[in-house]
Design a protein around this motif. Structure first.
Motif, short mmCIF file in Angstrom:
data_model
loop_
_atom_site.label_atom_id
_atom_site.label_comp_id
_atom_site.label_asym_id
_atom_site.label_seq_id
_atom_site.Cartn_x
_atom_site.Cartn_y
_atom_site.Cartn_z
N CYS A 9 0.84 -1.19 0.00
CA CYS A 9 0.00 0.00 0.00
C CYS A 9 0.88 1.25 0.00
O CYS A 9 1.73 1.41 0.87
N TYR B 199 3.74 0.48 5.82
CA TYR B 199 3.81 -0.59 4.80
C TYR B 199 5.01 -0.36 3.89
O TYR B 199 5.69 -1.30 3.51
N ARG C 50 -2.71 -2.14 -3.80
CA ARG C 50 -4.00 -1.60 -3.40
C ARG C 50 -3.97 -1.17 -1.94
O ARG C 50 -3.02 -1.45 -1.22
N LEU C 51 -5.03 -0.56 -1.51
CA LEU C 51 -5.17 -0.12 -0.13
C LEU C 51 -5.02 -1.32 0.81
O LEU C 51 -5.66 -2.35 0.62
N GLU D 286 -2.72 -3.45 1.02
CA GLU D 286 -2.12 -4.65 0.43
C GLU D 286 -0.65 -4.77 0.81
O GLU D 286 0.09 -3.80 0.85
#
Length: 82
Positions: free
Chosen positions: A9, A15, A40-41, A43
């Motif tokens: 992300c 992250y 993705r958000l 992820e």
């Protein structure tokens, strides 16, 4: 040639930092420079030659040891999803 990709992300500093740390550990262990890719958000996934070998669970990221073991197994041709 083997390819390791760490998708993470982009909106989360933690992250991003974790992906960089895991990439450094993977490079140290395997000699292969992982590619960091936007995900993705929420992820966090590690892929070896296109196959996902480790990813974020429902609430937490996989431990470094699990990621390294999964990458090692995938590079040796063993199938182990963590």
């Amino acid at each position: 040639m083997d390819e390791i990709v760490i998708r993470h992300c982009q909106l989360s500093k933690s992250y991003r930092a974790r992906a960089a740390r895991v990439a450094a550990l993977v490079k140290l262990e395997t000699g292969i420079e992982p590619r960091l890719a936007p995900g993705r958000l929420a992820e966090f996934a590690v892929r070896v030659n296109g196959a996902t070998v480790a990813r974020k669970g429902w609430l937490k990221l996989p431990p470094d040891e699990h990621v390294l073991a999964a990458v090692r197994d995938a590079l040796c041709g063993r199938e182990s999803f963590r």
